[in-house]
Design a protein around this motif. Structure first.
Motif, PDB file in Angstrom:
ATOM      1  N   SER A  87      10.451   1.923  -1.563  1.00 25.87           N
ATOM      2  CA  SER A  87      10.395   1.332  -2.835  1.00 25.87           C
ATOM      3  C   SER A  87       9.055   1.409  -3.506  1.00 25.87           C
ATOM      4  O   SER A  87       7.977   1.484  -2.984  1.00 25.87           O
ATOM      5  CB  SER A  87      10.698  -0.182  -2.795  1.00 25.87           C
ATOM      6  OG  SER A  87       9.538  -0.933  -2.435  1.00 25.87           O
ATOM      7  N   PRO A  88       8.904   1.577  -4.838  1.00 25.87           N
ATOM      8  CA  PRO A  88       7.524   1.771  -5.578  1.00 25.87           C
ATOM      9  C   PRO A  88       6.672   0.523  -5.124  1.00 25.87           C
ATOM     10  O   PRO A  88       5.480   0.817  -5.245  1.00 25.87           O
ATOM     11  CB  PRO A  88       7.868   1.531  -7.052  1.00 25.87           C
ATOM     12  CG  PRO A  88       9.278   2.111  -7.010  1.00 25.87           C
ATOM     13  CD  PRO A  88       9.859   1.721  -5.845  1.00 25.87           C
ATOM     14  N   ASN A  99       5.627  10.714  -5.953  1.00 27.00           N
ATOM     15  CA  ASN A  99       6.790  11.505  -6.315  1.00 27.00           C
ATOM     16  C   ASN A  99       7.415  11.756  -4.932  1.00 27.00           C
ATOM     17  O   ASN A  99       8.843  12.330  -5.132  1.00 27.00           O
ATOM     18  CB  ASN A  99       6.619  12.765  -6.987  1.00 27.00           C
ATOM     19  CG  ASN A  99       6.234  12.375  -8.399  1.00 27.00           C
ATOM     20  OD1 ASN A  99       6.797  11.378  -9.024  1.00 27.00           O
ATOM     21  ND2 ASN A  99       5.724  13.184  -9.280  1.00 27.00           N
ATOM     22  N   LYS A 100       6.700  11.991  -3.934  1.00 31.96           N
ATOM     23  CA  LYS A 100       7.368  12.204  -2.554  1.00 31.96           C
ATOM     24  C   LYS A 100       7.360  11.250  -1.712  1.00 31.96           C
ATOM     25  O   LYS A 100       7.170  11.415  -0.490  1.00 31.96           O
ATOM     26  CB  LYS A 100       6.427  13.476  -2.202  1.00 31.96           C
ATOM     27  CG  LYS A 100       6.155  14.502  -2.796  1.00 31.96           C
ATOM     28  CD  LYS A 100       5.412  15.642  -2.243  1.00 31.96           C
ATOM     29  CE  LYS A 100       5.195  16.859  -3.246  1.00 31.96           C
ATOM     30  NZ  LYS A 100       6.478  17.486  -3.741  1.00 31.96           N
ATOM     31  N   ARG A 101       7.707  10.085  -2.031  1.00 25.19           N
ATOM     32  CA  ARG A 101       7.592   8.804  -1.251  1.00 25.19           C
ATOM     33  C   ARG A 101       9.008   8.639  -0.591  1.00 25.19           C
ATOM     34  O   ARG A 101       9.204   7.776   0.296  1.00 25.19           O
ATOM     35  CB  ARG A 101       7.194   7.409  -2.100  1.00 25.19           C
ATOM     36  CG  ARG A 101       8.350   7.121  -2.885  1.00 25.19           C
ATOM     37  CD  ARG A 101       7.852   5.904  -3.893  1.00 25.19           C
ATOM     38  NE  ARG A 101       8.651   5.500  -4.716  1.00 25.19           N
ATOM     39  CZ  ARG A 101       8.915   5.857  -5.941  1.00 25.19           C
ATOM     40  NH1 ARG A 101       8.508   6.964  -6.494  1.00 25.19           N
ATOM     41  NH2 ARG A 101       9.855   5.427  -6.636  1.00 25.19           N
ATOM     42  N   GLY A 102      10.058   9.415  -0.906  1.00 27.33           N
ATOM     43  CA  GLY A 102      11.328   9.280  -0.400  1.00 27.33           C
ATOM     44  C   GLY A 102      12.027   7.925  -0.682  1.00 27.33           C
ATOM     45  O   GLY A 102      12.000   7.420  -1.849  1.00 27.33           O
ATOM     46  N   MET A 135       1.500  -0.974  -2.847  1.00 29.58           N
ATOM     47  CA  MET A 135       0.678  -2.031  -2.044  1.00 29.58           C
ATOM     48  C   MET A 135      -0.063  -1.195  -0.892  1.00 29.58           C
ATOM     49  O   MET A 135      -1.048  -1.580  -0.821  1.00 29.58           O
ATOM     50  CB  MET A 135       1.766  -3.088  -1.179  1.00 29.58           C
ATOM     51  CG  MET A 135       1.141  -4.093  -0.605  1.00 29.58           C
ATOM     52  SD  MET A 135       0.103  -5.180  -1.709  1.00 29.58           S
ATOM     53  CE  MET A 135       1.420  -6.341  -2.463  1.00 29.58           C
ATOM     54  N   GLN A 136       0.632  -0.320  -0.455  1.00 25.08           N
ATOM     55  CA  GLN A 136      -0.173   0.623   0.656  1.00 25.08           C
ATOM     56  C   GLN A 136      -1.282   1.430   0.111  1.00 25.08           C
ATOM     57  O   GLN A 136      -2.407   1.552   0.394  1.00 25.08           O
ATOM     58  CB  GLN A 136       0.996   1.558   1.478  1.00 25.08           C
ATOM     59  CG  GLN A 136       1.844   0.737   2.263  1.00 25.08           C
ATOM     60  CD  GLN A 136       2.799   1.611   2.828  1.00 25.08           C
ATOM     61  OE1 GLN A 136       3.052   2.959   2.388  1.00 25.08           O
ATOM     62  NE2 GLN A 136       3.652   1.302   3.899  1.00 25.08           N
ATOM     63  N   LEU A 137      -1.071   1.971  -1.055  1.00 18.04           N
ATOM     64  CA  LEU A 137      -2.069   2.452  -2.130  1.00 18.04           C
ATOM     65  C   LEU A 137      -3.230   1.636  -2.165  1.00 18.04           C
ATOM     66  O   LEU A 137      -4.306   2.110  -2.108  1.00 18.04           O
ATOM     67  CB  LEU A 137      -1.449   3.131  -3.229  1.00 18.04           C
ATOM     68  CG  LEU A 137      -2.450   4.228  -3.911  1.00 18.04           C
ATOM     69  CD1 LEU A 137      -3.020   5.246  -3.155  1.00 18.04           C
ATOM     70  CD2 LEU A 137      -1.900   4.477  -5.135  1.00 18.04           C
ATOM     71  N   ARG A 138      -3.009   0.429  -2.639  1.00 17.53           N
ATOM     72  CA  ARG A 138      -4.026  -0.714  -2.853  1.00 17.53           C
ATOM     73  C   ARG A 138      -4.758  -0.885  -1.709  1.00 17.53           C
ATOM     74  O   ARG A 138      -6.121  -0.947  -1.787  1.00 17.53           O
ATOM     75  CB  ARG A 138      -3.604  -1.746  -3.415  1.00 17.53           C
ATOM     76  CG  ARG A 138      -4.427  -3.089  -3.728  1.00 17.53           C
ATOM     77  CD  ARG A 138      -3.689  -4.041  -4.148  1.00 17.53           C
ATOM     78  NE  ARG A 138      -3.066  -4.809  -3.095  1.00 17.53           N
ATOM     79  CZ  ARG A 138      -3.473  -5.698  -2.153  1.00 17.53           C
ATOM     80  NH1 ARG A 138      -4.809  -5.932  -2.199  1.00 17.53           N
ATOM     81  NH2 ARG A 138      -2.981  -5.979  -1.271  1.00 17.53           N
ATOM     82  N   VAL A 139      -4.162  -1.246  -0.503  1.00 13.84           N
ATOM     83  CA  VAL A 139      -4.935  -1.233   0.664  1.00 13.84           C
ATOM     84  C   VAL A 139      -5.934  -0.123   1.040  1.00 13.84           C
ATOM     85  O   VAL A 139      -6.958  -0.372   1.513  1.00 13.84           O
ATOM     86  CB  VAL A 139      -3.845  -1.697   1.934  1.00 13.84           C
ATOM     87  CG1 VAL A 139      -4.714  -1.692   3.116  1.00 13.84           C
ATOM     88  CG2 VAL A 139      -3.377  -2.984   1.501  1.00 13.84           C
ATOM     89  N   GLY A 192      -5.902  10.449  -7.139  1.00 17.67           N
ATOM     90  CA  GLY A 192      -5.054  11.793  -7.047  1.00 17.67           C
ATOM     91  C   GLY A 192      -4.181  11.802  -6.030  1.00 17.67           C
ATOM     92  O   GLY A 192      -2.864  12.501  -6.347  1.00 17.67           O
ATOM     93  N   PHE A 193      -4.531  11.552  -4.739  1.00 13.70           N
ATOM     94  CA  PHE A 193      -3.546  11.419  -3.575  1.00 13.70           C
ATOM     95  C   PHE A 193      -2.522  10.603  -3.967  1.00 13.70           C
ATOM     96  O   PHE A 193      -1.233  11.008  -3.693  1.00 13.70           O
ATOM     97  CB  PHE A 193      -4.238  11.308  -2.370  1.00 13.70           C
ATOM     98  CG  PHE A 193      -3.433  11.238  -1.167  1.00 13.70           C
ATOM     99  CD1 PHE A 193      -3.177  12.376  -0.397  1.00 13.70           C
ATOM    100  CD2 PHE A 193      -3.139   9.898  -0.582  1.00 13.70           C
ATOM    101  CE1 PHE A 193      -2.199  12.266   0.620  1.00 13.70           C
ATOM    102  CE2 PHE A 193      -2.185  10.010   0.500  1.00 13.70           C
ATOM    103  CZ  PHE A 193      -1.833  10.967   1.113  1.00 13.70           C
ATOM    104  N   GLY A 194      -2.593   9.599  -4.587  1.00 22.47           N
ATOM    105  CA  GLY A 194      -1.684   8.389  -4.804  1.00 22.47           C
ATOM    106  C   GLY A 194      -0.566   8.967  -5.835  1.00 22.47           C
ATOM    107  O   GLY A 194       0.553   8.764  -5.718  1.00 22.47           O
ATOM    108  N   VAL A 195      -0.994   9.804  -6.898  1.00 19.96           N
ATOM    109  CA  VAL A 195      -0.203  10.156  -7.967  1.00 19.96           C
ATOM    110  C   VAL A 195       0.634  11.261  -7.428  1.00 19.96           C
ATOM    111  O   VAL A 195       1.873  11.429  -7.504  1.00 19.96           O
ATOM    112  CB  VAL A 195      -1.134  10.803  -9.034  1.00 19.96           C
ATOM    113  CG1 VAL A 195      -0.283  11.626  -9.944  1.00 19.96           C
ATOM    114  CG2 VAL A 195      -1.839   9.501  -9.596  1.00 19.96           C
ATOM    115  N   TYR A 196      -0.105  11.965  -6.487  1.00 16.33           N
ATOM    116  CA  TYR A 196       0.711  13.294  -5.982  1.00 16.33           C
ATOM    117  C   TYR A 196       1.791  12.589  -5.028  1.00 16.33           C
ATOM    118  O   TYR A 196       2.895  13.050  -4.931  1.00 16.33           O
ATOM    119  CB  TYR A 196      -0.055  14.252  -5.020  1.00 16.33           C
ATOM    120  CG  TYR A 196       0.663  15.184  -4.192  1.00 16.33           C
ATOM    121  CD1 TYR A 196       0.907  16.377  -4.807  1.00 16.33           C
ATOM    122  CD2 TYR A 196       0.531  15.252  -2.803  1.00 16.33           C
ATOM    123  CE1 TYR A 196       1.581  17.254  -4.217  1.00 16.33           C
ATOM    124  CE2 TYR A 196       1.164  16.009  -2.248  1.00 16.33           C
ATOM    125  CZ  TYR A 196       1.869  17.097  -2.802  1.00 16.33           C
ATOM    126  OH  TYR A 196       2.363  18.030  -2.083  1.00 16.33           O
TER     127      TYR A 196
END
Length: 92
Positions: free
Chosen positions: A54-55, A48-51, A60-64, A41-45
């Motif tokens: 790059s996706p 959209n606000k990653r600035g 990759m950071q979310l996976r770690v 849920g945090f990753g999905v939120y």
């Protein structure tokens, strides 16, 4: 005389029954599922606000981070089992 664990027919279990059985066998299981859901849920939120990031870098950071949560849940489960079996001498 040795006590035997009950034999379950896993093919006949519903998903709710399986979740209830796993929760009774391993109390850390619901905590791990909740942590996984929160991380997704945090990753999905935050996606959209990653600035300008790059996706691929974001994912990759979310996976770690998700791997860190998984390792933490496994470590807590192992500690719980070791405390019950070796310190408190509980038998399942």
């Amino acid at each position: 005389m040795e006590l035997q664990k009950p034999i379950f027919m896993y093919e006949e279990e519903s998903q709710a029954d399986k979740l209830a059985r796993k929760s009774k066998e391993t109390p850390i299981f619901p905590i791990a599922i909740t942590a996984l859901t929160a991380a997704v849920g945090f990753g999905v939120y935050k996606f959209n606000k990653r600035g300008k990031m790059s996706p691929s870098v974001f994912l990759m950071q979310l996976r770690v981070g998700a791997q860190g949560i998984a390792v933490g849940a496994l470590t807590l489960g192992l500690l719980y089992t070791m405390i019950n079996e070796h310190i408190l001498k509980k038998k399942h």
